[in-house]
Structures are given as C-alpha cells and as structure tokens.
Design a protein around this motif. Structure first.
Motif, mmCIF file in Angstrom:
data_model
loop_
_atom_site.group_PDB
_atom_site.id
_atom_site.type_symbol
_atom_site.label_atom_id
_atom_site.label_comp_id
_atom_site.label_asym_id
_atom_site.label_seq_id
_atom_site.Cartn_x
_atom_site.Cartn_y
_atom_site.Cartn_z
ATOM 1 N N HIS A 52 -26.812 8.555 16.735
ATOM 2 C CA HIS A 52 -27.432 7.224 16.799
ATOM 3 C C HIS A 52 -26.388 6.121 16.695
ATOM 4 O O HIS A 52 -26.501 5.093 17.382
ATOM 5 C CB HIS A 52 -28.496 7.061 15.714
ATOM 6 C CG HIS A 52 -29.732 7.852 15.976
ATOM 7 N ND1 HIS A 52 -30.571 7.629 17.040
ATOM 8 C CD2 HIS A 52 -30.271 8.899 15.308
ATOM 9 C CE1 HIS A 52 -31.571 8.482 17.023
ATOM 10 N NE2 HIS A 52 -31.408 9.282 15.980
ATOM 11 N N MET A 53 -25.386 6.322 15.862
ATOM 12 C CA MET A 53 -24.318 5.325 15.744
ATOM 13 C C MET A 53 -23.562 5.211 17.067
ATOM 14 O O MET A 53 -23.219 4.106 17.492
ATOM 15 C CB MET A 53 -23.370 5.688 14.605
ATOM 16 C CG MET A 53 -23.986 5.471 13.237
ATOM 17 S SD MET A 53 -22.964 6.085 11.881
ATOM 18 C CE MET A 53 -21.495 5.102 12.070
ATOM 19 N N ALA A 54 -23.320 6.335 17.717
ATOM 20 C CA ALA A 54 -22.616 6.316 19.000
ATOM 21 C C ALA A 54 -23.439 5.566 20.044
ATOM 22 O O ALA A 54 -22.894 4.766 20.819
ATOM 23 C CB ALA A 54 -22.345 7.745 19.468
ATOM 24 N N ILE A 55 -24.741 5.799 20.038
ATOM 25 C CA ILE A 55 -25.624 5.095 20.978
ATOM 26 C C ILE A 55 -25.651 3.604 20.665
ATOM 27 O O ILE A 55 -25.559 2.756 21.563
ATOM 28 C CB ILE A 55 -27.041 5.703 20.944
ATOM 29 C CG1 ILE A 55 -27.003 7.123 21.520
ATOM 30 C CG2 ILE A 55 -28.037 4.827 21.674
ATOM 31 C CD1 ILE A 55 -28.252 7.938 21.259
ATOM 32 N N ALA A 60 -18.362 0.405 22.930
ATOM 33 C CA ALA A 60 -17.419 -0.043 21.905
ATOM 34 C C ALA A 60 -16.971 1.125 21.022
ATOM 35 O O ALA A 60 -15.929 1.059 20.376
ATOM 36 C CB ALA A 60 -18.047 -1.134 21.037
ATOM 37 N N ALA A 61 -17.768 2.205 20.987
ATOM 38 C CA ALA A 61 -17.418 3.384 20.181
ATOM 39 C C ALA A 61 -16.436 4.259 20.947
ATOM 40 O O ALA A 61 -16.585 4.459 22.151
ATOM 41 C CB ALA A 61 -18.671 4.174 19.836
ATOM 42 N N ASP A 62 -15.461 4.770 20.266
ATOM 43 C CA ASP A 62 -14.506 5.701 20.862
ATOM 44 C C ASP A 62 -15.196 7.051 21.029
ATOM 45 O O ASP A 62 -15.597 7.667 20.031
ATOM 46 C CB ASP A 62 -13.282 5.823 19.947
ATOM 47 C CG ASP A 62 -12.246 6.813 20.459
ATOM 48 O OD1 ASP A 62 -12.476 7.470 21.484
ATOM 49 O OD2 ASP A 62 -11.189 6.913 19.812
ATOM 50 N N PRO A 63 -15.368 7.546 22.260
ATOM 51 C CA PRO A 63 -16.067 8.814 22.455
ATOM 52 C C PRO A 63 -15.397 9.982 21.735
ATOM 53 O O PRO A 63 -16.076 10.876 21.226
ATOM 54 C CB PRO A 63 -16.039 9.029 23.972
ATOM 55 C CG PRO A 63 -15.520 7.791 24.582
ATOM 56 C CD PRO A 63 -14.933 6.942 23.494
ATOM 57 N N GLY A 64 -14.087 9.964 21.658
ATOM 58 C CA GLY A 64 -13.371 11.030 20.953
ATOM 59 C C GLY A 64 -13.703 11.043 19.470
ATOM 60 O O GLY A 64 -13.815 12.098 18.852
ATOM 61 N N HIS A 65 -13.879 9.873 18.907
ATOM 62 C CA HIS A 65 -14.226 9.735 17.494
ATOM 63 C C HIS A 65 -15.609 10.326 17.240
ATOM 64 O O HIS A 65 -15.825 11.065 16.277
ATOM 65 C CB HIS A 65 -14.175 8.255 17.104
ATOM 66 C CG HIS A 65 -14.343 8.009 15.655
ATOM 67 N ND1 HIS A 65 -15.526 7.582 15.117
ATOM 68 C CD2 HIS A 65 -13.473 8.130 14.620
ATOM 69 C CE1 HIS A 65 -15.393 7.454 13.819
ATOM 70 N NE2 HIS A 65 -14.157 7.781 13.482
ATOM 71 N N VAL A 67 -17.285 12.535 19.128
ATOM 72 C CA VAL A 67 -17.252 13.983 19.344
ATOM 73 C C VAL A 67 -16.645 14.684 18.135
ATOM 74 O O VAL A 67 -17.162 15.708 17.669
ATOM 75 C CB VAL A 67 -16.469 14.324 20.637
ATOM 76 C CG1 VAL A 67 -16.189 15.813 20.745
ATOM 77 C CG2 VAL A 67 -17.230 13.831 21.862
ATOM 78 N N LYS A 68 -15.573 14.133 17.593
ATOM 79 C CA LYS A 68 -14.923 14.723 16.420
ATOM 80 C C LYS A 68 -15.853 14.678 15.214
ATOM 81 O O LYS A 68 -15.950 15.650 14.453
ATOM 82 C CB LYS A 68 -13.611 13.975 16.118
ATOM 83 C CG LYS A 68 -12.829 14.529 14.957
ATOM 84 C CD LYS A 68 -12.289 15.916 15.258
ATOM 85 C CE LYS A 68 -11.407 16.396 14.129
ATOM 86 N NZ LYS A 68 -11.066 17.798 14.266
ATOM 87 N N ALA A 69 -16.562 13.570 15.025
ATOM 88 C CA ALA A 69 -17.490 13.450 13.885
ATOM 89 C C ALA A 69 -18.603 14.491 13.975
ATOM 90 O O ALA A 69 -18.940 15.143 12.980
ATOM 91 C CB ALA A 69 -18.066 12.040 13.823
ATOM 92 N N ILE A 70 -19.159 14.665 15.162
ATOM 93 C CA ILE A 70 -20.211 15.672 15.338
ATOM 94 C C ILE A 70 -19.651 17.067 15.108
ATOM 95 O O ILE A 70 -20.287 17.904 14.462
ATOM 96 C CB ILE A 70 -20.876 15.542 16.721
ATOM 97 C CG1 ILE A 70 -21.678 14.240 16.775
ATOM 98 C CG2 ILE A 70 -21.763 16.746 17.023
ATOM 99 C CD1 ILE A 70 -22.226 13.895 18.133
ATOM 100 N N ALA A 71 -18.450 17.319 15.590
ATOM 101 C CA ALA A 71 -17.821 18.634 15.385
ATOM 102 C C ALA A 71 -17.601 18.907 13.898
ATOM 103 O O ALA A 71 -17.773 20.040 13.441
ATOM 104 C CB ALA A 71 -16.496 18.707 16.147
ATOM 105 N N ILE A 72 -17.240 17.888 13.145
ATOM 106 C CA ILE A 72 -17.034 18.061 11.702
ATOM 107 C C ILE A 72 -18.363 18.381 11.022
ATOM 108 O O ILE A 72 -18.436 19.301 10.194
ATOM 109 C CB ILE A 72 -16.368 16.815 11.089
ATOM 110 C CG1 ILE A 72 -14.919 16.719 11.568
ATOM 111 C CG2 ILE A 72 -16.437 16.841 9.566
ATOM 112 C CD1 ILE A 72 -14.244 15.398 11.253
ATOM 113 N N VAL A 73 -19.419 17.647 11.374
ATOM 114 C CA VAL A 73 -20.739 17.931 10.796
ATOM 115 C C VAL A 73 -21.152 19.364 11.120
ATOM 116 O O VAL A 73 -21.598 20.112 10.238
ATOM 117 C CB VAL A 73 -21.802 16.928 11.300
ATOM 118 C CG1 VAL A 73 -23.206 17.356 10.895
ATOM 119 C CG2 VAL A 73 -21.509 15.528 10.775
#
Length: 91
Positions: A52-55, A60-65, A67-73
């Motif tokens: 939701h934050m990415a949406i 303005a959101a870094d897509p790599g950031h 993707v990495k956050a979701i991978a960590i979760v």
C-alpha cells in the motif's frame, strides 16, 4: 571510510534484529495455534502495508526499495513460520 563502517554496523544491527524477531515469534507461535494465527496475520498485514505504501507513493517510491522490503517481510515470515505448504510440527 567512516560511512562504510556505519553501513556495516547498521547492516549487522538489522540482521541481529531480524534474527531475534524471527526466533521470538517462532517461540510464541509454538505456544498456541491462536498465537500462530495472529503472527501469520501480522505478517500478512505487514506485506500489505508495504504494498500500500508503494502504491500510495507511486513513482516517487524507489521500486528496488519496495521489492527489498517485501522480500524482508517474506523472509522473516519463512524464518518464523516455516514453509506454509509443509508446516513444521507443532505449528
């Protein structure tokens, strides 16, 4: 040079916190199936929050950031709850 040491220290701290969180939640999940369900739901909520934050921030959101956050979760979910297709005994 100092920045490199700070990055290494922050990376080590993050890894330590992830390990502690995964192991503590694993222990709690093993206490009661209701607690395991609550933890699973918490991971679902965390993944949804990142999405939701990415949406919300869009381009303005870094897509790599994101993707990495979701991978960590998802990594923490797997470390805590194991493979949901083949749950560990007692979970």
């Amino acid at each position: 040079m100092k920045h490199d040491a700070e990055i290494i220290a922050l990376s080590a701290e993050t890894l330590a916190m992830q390990a502690v969180l995964a192991h503590v939640l694993d222990r709690v999940a093993r206490v009661d199936p209701r607690l395991a369900h609550a933890i699973k739901t918490g991971f679902d909520n965390a993944a949804n929050e990142v999405e939701h934050m990415a949406i919300k921030f869009g381009k303005a959101a870094d897509p790599g950031h994101t993707v990495k956050a979701i991978a960590i979760v998802e990594g923490l979910r797997a470390a805590t709850l194991g493979n949901q297709e083949k749950p560990r005994s007692g979970v």
